[in-house]
Design a protein around this motif. Structure first.
Motif, mmCIF file in Angstrom:
data_model
loop_
_atom_site.group_PDB
_atom_site.id
_atom_site.type_symbol
_atom_site.label_atom_id
_atom_site.label_comp_id
_atom_site.label_asym_id
_atom_site.label_seq_id
_atom_site.Cartn_x
_atom_site.Cartn_y
_atom_site.Cartn_z
ATOM 1 N N LEU A 1 1.020 -1.134 -0.100
ATOM 2 C CA LEU A 1 -0.031 -0.011 0.019
ATOM 3 C C LEU A 1 0.803 1.307 -0.011
ATOM 4 N N VAL A 2 1.956 1.156 0.894
ATOM 5 C CA VAL A 2 2.595 2.554 0.710
ATOM 6 C C VAL A 2 3.560 2.745 -0.565
ATOM 7 N N CYS A 3 3.818 1.500 -1.246
ATOM 8 C CA CYS A 3 4.708 1.590 -2.352
ATOM 9 C C CYS A 3 3.775 2.078 -3.406
ATOM 10 N N VAL A 4 2.278 1.666 -3.498
ATOM 11 C CA VAL A 4 1.342 2.250 -4.453
ATOM 12 C C VAL A 4 1.046 3.608 -4.299
ATOM 13 N N ILE A 5 0.781 3.992 -2.889
ATOM 14 C CA ILE A 5 0.882 5.665 -2.477
ATOM 15 C C ILE A 5 1.816 6.358 -3.195
ATOM 16 N N THR A 6 3.109 5.996 -2.751
ATOM 17 C CA THR A 6 4.386 6.704 -3.276
ATOM 18 C C THR A 6 4.329 6.576 -4.804
ATOM 19 N N PHE A 7 4.007 5.790 -5.567
ATOM 20 C CA PHE A 7 3.928 5.714 -6.802
ATOM 21 C C PHE A 7 3.024 6.632 -7.523
ATOM 22 N N ALA A 8 1.882 6.536 -6.868
ATOM 23 C CA ALA A 8 0.602 7.719 -7.055
ATOM 24 C C ALA A 8 1.173 8.918 -7.048
ATOM 25 N N THR A 9 1.893 9.255 -5.773
ATOM 26 C CA THR A 9 2.104 10.628 -5.472
ATOM 27 C C THR A 9 3.267 11.061 -6.410
ATOM 28 N N SER A 10 4.121 10.123 -6.712
ATOM 29 C CA SER A 10 5.280 10.432 -7.762
ATOM 30 C C SER A 10 4.472 10.935 -9.145
ATOM 31 N N LEU A 11 3.535 9.996 -9.661
ATOM 32 C CA LEU A 11 3.090 10.393 -10.939
ATOM 33 C C LEU A 11 2.300 11.809 -10.752
ATOM 34 N N ALA A 12 1.586 12.236 -9.686
ATOM 35 C CA ALA A 12 0.987 13.266 -9.494
ATOM 36 C C ALA A 12 1.880 14.397 -9.501
ATOM 37 N N LEU A 13 2.891 14.211 -8.830
ATOM 38 C CA LEU A 13 4.055 15.494 -8.875
ATOM 39 C C LEU A 13 4.795 15.730 -10.161
ATOM 40 N N ALA A 14 4.885 14.439 -10.888
ATOM 41 C CA ALA A 14 5.537 14.737 -12.269
ATOM 42 C C ALA A 14 4.639 15.238 -13.014
ATOM 43 N N ASP A 15 3.462 14.936 -13.009
ATOM 44 C CA ASP A 15 2.250 15.877 -13.811
ATOM 45 C C ASP A 15 2.142 17.246 -13.492
ATOM 46 N N SER A 16 2.269 17.449 -12.244
ATOM 47 C CA SER A 16 2.222 19.044 -12.103
ATOM 48 C C SER A 16 3.421 19.726 -12.489
ATOM 49 N N TRP A 17 4.542 19.293 -12.332
ATOM 50 C CA TRP A 17 5.662 19.738 -12.881
ATOM 51 C C TRP A 17 5.651 19.989 -14.451
ATOM 52 N N LEU A 18 5.368 18.948 -15.004
ATOM 53 C CA LEU A 18 5.325 19.175 -16.535
ATOM 54 C C LEU A 18 4.316 20.212 -16.939
ATOM 55 N N ARG A 19 3.158 20.232 -16.235
ATOM 56 C CA ARG A 19 2.245 21.239 -16.463
ATOM 57 C C ARG A 19 2.713 22.624 -16.294
ATOM 58 N N ALA A 20 3.650 22.737 -15.102
ATOM 59 C CA ALA A 20 4.019 24.013 -14.650
ATOM 60 C C ALA A 20 5.084 24.462 -15.700
ATOM 61 N N ARG A 21 5.889 23.550 -15.995
ATOM 62 C CA ARG A 21 6.837 23.676 -16.924
ATOM 63 C C ARG A 21 6.131 24.269 -18.423
ATOM 64 N N PHE A 22 5.346 23.620 -18.678
ATOM 65 C CA PHE A 22 4.691 24.239 -20.018
ATOM 66 C C PHE A 22 4.017 25.549 -19.956
ATOM 67 N N THR A 23 3.419 25.961 -18.700
ATOM 68 C CA THR A 23 2.645 27.047 -18.678
ATOM 69 C C THR A 23 3.973 28.216 -18.568
ATOM 70 N N LEU A 24 4.811 27.946 -17.841
ATOM 71 C CA LEU A 24 6.088 28.885 -17.726
ATOM 72 C C LEU A 24 6.562 29.070 -19.328
ATOM 73 N N ALA A 25 6.731 28.342 -19.877
ATOM 74 C CA ALA A 25 7.521 28.464 -21.183
ATOM 75 C C ALA A 25 6.290 29.443 -22.074
ATOM 76 N N CYS A 26 5.023 29.051 -21.896
ATOM 77 C CA CYS A 26 3.808 30.010 -22.537
ATOM 78 C C CYS A 26 3.977 31.375 -22.019
ATOM 79 N N LEU A 27 4.139 31.369 -20.625
ATOM 80 C CA LEU A 27 4.161 32.838 -20.231
ATOM 81 C C LEU A 27 5.408 33.425 -20.497
ATOM 82 N N GLN A 28 6.461 32.695 -20.746
ATOM 83 C CA GLN A 28 7.657 33.585 -21.219
ATOM 84 C C GLN A 28 7.547 33.974 -22.490
#
Length: 91
Positions: A9-36
């Motif tokens: 359960l801890v491994c599944v939660i860690t994996f899901a959290t990592s995916l969510a953080l990676a998704d947020s990071w990719l969206r933020a990077r794309f948004t920053l590039a558009c704003l720049q």
């Protein structure tokens, strides 16, 4: 056995959290590039295009009259004559 279930359960939660953080990071990077890119265009003097779905501050009729150079003149105050002093009871 319980320990393995908790570990899984801890491994599944860690994996899901990592995916969510990676998704947020990719969206933020794309948004920053558009704003720049938009900031660079604005600094070069370009003006962003307004979407056609946005509402106008004034009606289209006023804008059409304005562009045609036939805007209505501002309304003047209507002056009505006051009753004479004798009619008001002033001597």
């Amino acid at each position: 056995m319980v320990e393995l279930a908790i570990l899984g359960l801890v491994c599944v939660i860690t994996f899901a959290t990592s995916l969510a953080l990676a998704d947020s990071w990719l969206r933020a990077r794309f948004t920053l590039a558009c704003l720049q890119e938009e900031h660079d265009a604005l600094s070069r003097g370009f003006v962003p295009m307004v979407d056609a779905t946005e509402s106008r501050a004034r009606s289209c009729g006023d804008f059409a009259a304005f562009t045609a150079g036939r805007m209505p003149k501002p309304r003047q105050a209507v002056r009505s004559p006051l009753p004479s002093r004798s009619a008001r009871g002033v001597a």
